[in-house]
Design a protein around this motif. Structure first.
Motif, PDB file in Angstrom:
ATOM      1  N   SER A  64       0.825  -1.204   0.000  1.00 38.46           N
ATOM      2  CA  SER A  64       0.000   0.000   0.000  1.00 38.46           C
ATOM      3  C   SER A  64       0.862   1.257   0.000  1.00 38.46           C
ATOM      4  O   SER A  64       0.490   2.271  -0.610  1.00 38.46           O
ATOM      5  CB  SER A  64      -0.933   0.004   1.215  1.00 38.46           C
ATOM      6  N   ALA A 134      -7.873  -2.206   2.570  1.00 36.92           N
ATOM      7  CA  ALA A 134      -8.669  -2.776   1.478  1.00 36.92           C
ATOM      8  C   ALA A 134      -9.677  -1.758   0.946  1.00 36.92           C
ATOM      9  O   ALA A 134      -9.906  -1.663  -0.261  1.00 36.92           O
ATOM     10  CB  ALA A 134      -9.390  -4.035   1.960  1.00 36.92           C
ATOM     11  N   GLY A 135     -10.311  -0.981   1.854  1.00 38.24           N
ATOM     12  CA  GLY A 135     -11.283   0.010   1.407  1.00 38.24           C
ATOM     13  C   GLY A 135     -10.663   1.078   0.527  1.00 38.24           C
ATOM     14  O   GLY A 135     -11.224   1.449  -0.509  1.00 38.24           O
ATOM     15  N   ASP A 137      -7.784   0.802  -1.154  1.00 36.17           N
ATOM     16  CA  ASP A 137      -7.314   0.165  -2.404  1.00 36.17           C
ATOM     17  C   ASP A 137      -8.462   0.036  -3.396  1.00 36.17           C
ATOM     18  O   ASP A 137      -8.311   0.305  -4.599  1.00 36.17           O
ATOM     19  CB  ASP A 137      -6.725  -1.215  -2.101  1.00 36.17           C
ATOM     20  N   ALA A 138      -9.635  -0.385  -2.900  1.00 29.90           N
ATOM     21  CA  ALA A 138     -10.798  -0.549  -3.783  1.00 29.90           C
ATOM     22  C   ALA A 138     -11.226   0.795  -4.366  1.00 29.90           C
ATOM     23  O   ALA A 138     -11.615   0.889  -5.535  1.00 29.90           O
ATOM     24  CB  ALA A 138     -11.952  -1.181  -3.003  1.00 29.90           C
ATOM     25  N   ARG A 139     -11.159   1.840  -3.535  1.00 25.66           N
ATOM     26  CA  ARG A 139     -11.566   3.166  -4.024  1.00 25.66           C
ATOM     27  C   ARG A 139     -10.682   3.641  -5.162  1.00 25.66           C
ATOM     28  O   ARG A 139     -11.163   4.192  -6.162  1.00 25.66           O
ATOM     29  CB  ARG A 139     -11.525   4.166  -2.863  1.00 25.66           C
ATOM     30  N   ARG A 141      -8.886   1.696  -7.141  1.00 26.65           N
ATOM     31  CA  ARG A 141      -9.109   0.839  -8.321  1.00 26.65           C
ATOM     32  C   ARG A 141     -10.323   1.338  -9.099  1.00 26.65           C
ATOM     33  O   ARG A 141     -10.300   1.378 -10.332  1.00 26.65           O
ATOM     34  CB  ARG A 141      -9.311  -0.610  -7.880  1.00 26.65           C
ATOM     35  N   GLU A 142     -11.366   1.691  -8.351  1.00 22.64           N
ATOM     36  CA  GLU A 142     -12.572   2.216  -9.020  1.00 22.64           C
ATOM     37  C   GLU A 142     -12.270   3.536  -9.715  1.00 22.64           C
ATOM     38  O   GLU A 142     -12.735   3.789 -10.827  1.00 22.64           O
ATOM     39  CB  GLU A 142     -13.676   2.417  -7.977  1.00 22.64           C
TER      40      GLU A 142
END
Length: 429
Positions: A64, A134-135, A137-139, A141-142
């Motif tokens: 990260s 994880a939250g 990282d997902a943001r 990626r989106e």
């Protein structure tokens, strides 16, 4: 048995007791060994899980931190503030977990409960740290997906904007038509909602233009936030436009309903004059005559506005004035009748009022049924209230109260029919 063998039974008892004691101690030891083995097995599994999570979370934090630099270069410092905070939080929790692992690995012996508790805490800290990362990282990626699909998303929001602008033009045309017929005060709410929608659409248009320039420039400047803001403005404009449509519908519905109230007021005036002319108390007759004059003035004003085409009228205000005049006249008429004939008059009038209520409700129900596919909730709500008032009137033992309730049922039924006809007109039925 000879006296020389007197000790033999005692010896036998002691031998049996000793055998039982040896067997019991052995059983207890075997049970203890089984419990220790089960404890060791569950604790080892907990330790393996905690150790694995420590390694995975440590790797996740390192990854990260690398990702943070890439995101910062791509989207700028402001965009990664939350990401940086999440990494700092994860790093703190990871340090706490390593401190607990150090306690487990030091030379000082720990109890089973301590080892179990500390391993459980390590698992919780690692899981929490991993979830925080994880939250974020997902943001991102989106967000990268949005950047990659920016041209397609730009086209989608532009299409939504075009539809909203067309809808706004249609509502402006309705407002222009109403402004030729009614006073400016009648259109205050409508114009305010149109202005709100216009501001949002102008903002969205500017944002989309900026996003288009960024995409055409081919640079690294992100467009996801700009597109999201434009989409939000278009969505909010839809709410303002819906409010404007509702305001226009209220004006039209009030115009229709006021015609029905005017007819009711004419009937109330005729009834009040009859009571006034036959009243034995001059003071009561004078008081009732004042209300009759006021109701006549409200009715005359309504008629004047209708003849003039409504260019200075506010339909909602006109509707409120007629309804207030009816209520005042009904109250004055009821008071003027006097206690002696009040109940008798109510009994006589109640039968007709109930028949009228049933008739008006049936007419409203037929009107809504014929336009079932287009009639909205307001008309249906008025009809349901009219039916409820009719049921109350039929069950009321006091004829005066029942008469008032029945008249309310008539008013609600008339409102329901007027609203249903309006819904049908605006939808072409």
């Amino acid at each position: 048995m000879s006296d020389s063998l007197w000790w033999l039974p005692s010896l036998l008892v002691f031998a049996i007791a000793g055998a039982i004691a040896v067997f019991g101690i052995g059983a207890l030891r075997r049970a203890s060994l089984r419990r220790d083995a089960a404890t060791d097995s569950s604790l080892l599994e907990l330790q393996r899980r905690a150790g694995g999570l420590l390694v995975r979370t440590d790797n996740r934090v390192q990854e990260s931190e690398d990702e943070l630099g890439f995101a910062q270069a791509q989207f700028g410092d402001a965009a990664v503030i939350d990401y940086r905070n999440a990494i700092d939080t994860a790093r703190r929790r990871l340090r706490e977990a390593f401190l607990l692992q150090q306690r487990l690995d030091d030379a000082e012996p720990d109890t089973v409960d301590e080892r179990r508790r500390w391993n459980t805490q390590i698992i919780e800290l690692c899981t929490s740290a991993d979830a925080a990362l994880a939250g974020e990282d997902a943001r991102f990626r989106e967000r990268r997906s949005t950047e990659r699909n920016a041209p397609q998303q730009l086209l989608a929001v532009q299409t939504q904007l075009a539809a909203a602008e067309l809808r706004a033009d249609e509502i402006r045309a309705v407002s222009q038509s109403l402004s030729a017929r009614f006073a400016p005060s009648a259109l205050d709410a409508l114009e305010r909602h149109i202005d709100d929608a216009s501001e949002l659409l102008v903002s969205a248009s500017g944002l989309l233009e900026a996003a288009s320039l960024r995409i055409q420039g081919g640079g690294v400047e992100p467009v996801a936030d700009v597109l999201r803001s434009a989409h939000d403005d278009v969505t909010r404009s839809g709410g303002a436009l819906a409010a404007a449509e509702l305001a226009a519908a209220r004006i039209a519905a009030a115009e229709t309903a006021s015609a029905g109230l005017a007819v009711q007021l004419q009937g109330a005036i005729a009834e009040a004059r009859e009571v006034r002319d036959g009243h034995v108390d001059p003071a009561a007759a004078i008081a009732l005559n004042l209300c009759v004059d006021q109701a006549g003035m409200a009715l005359a004003e309504h008629a004047r506005l209708a003849r003039s085409g409504g260019v200075s009228a506010d339909p909602v205000a006109d509707l409120d004035a007629l309804r207030a005049a009816i209520d005042r006249l009904d109250a004055a008429t009821s008071a003027a009748r006097g206690q002696q004939d009040r109940l008798e008059h109510a009994r006589i009038a109640l039968g007709g009022a109930l028949v009228a209520a049933r008739s008006h409700i049936a007419a409203a129900r037929d009107c809504i049924g014929a336009r079932r596919g287009v009639v909205g909730a307001p008309a249906r709500t008025r009809l349901a209230e009219a039916e409820r008032q009719l049921m109350l009137a039929e069950a009321e033992s006091d004829p005066v109260s029942a008469l008032d309730i029945a008249r309310r049922a008539v008013r609600h039924a008339d409102d329901a029919e007027a609203l249903a006809r309006y819904d049908g007109e605006i939808r072409g039925m």
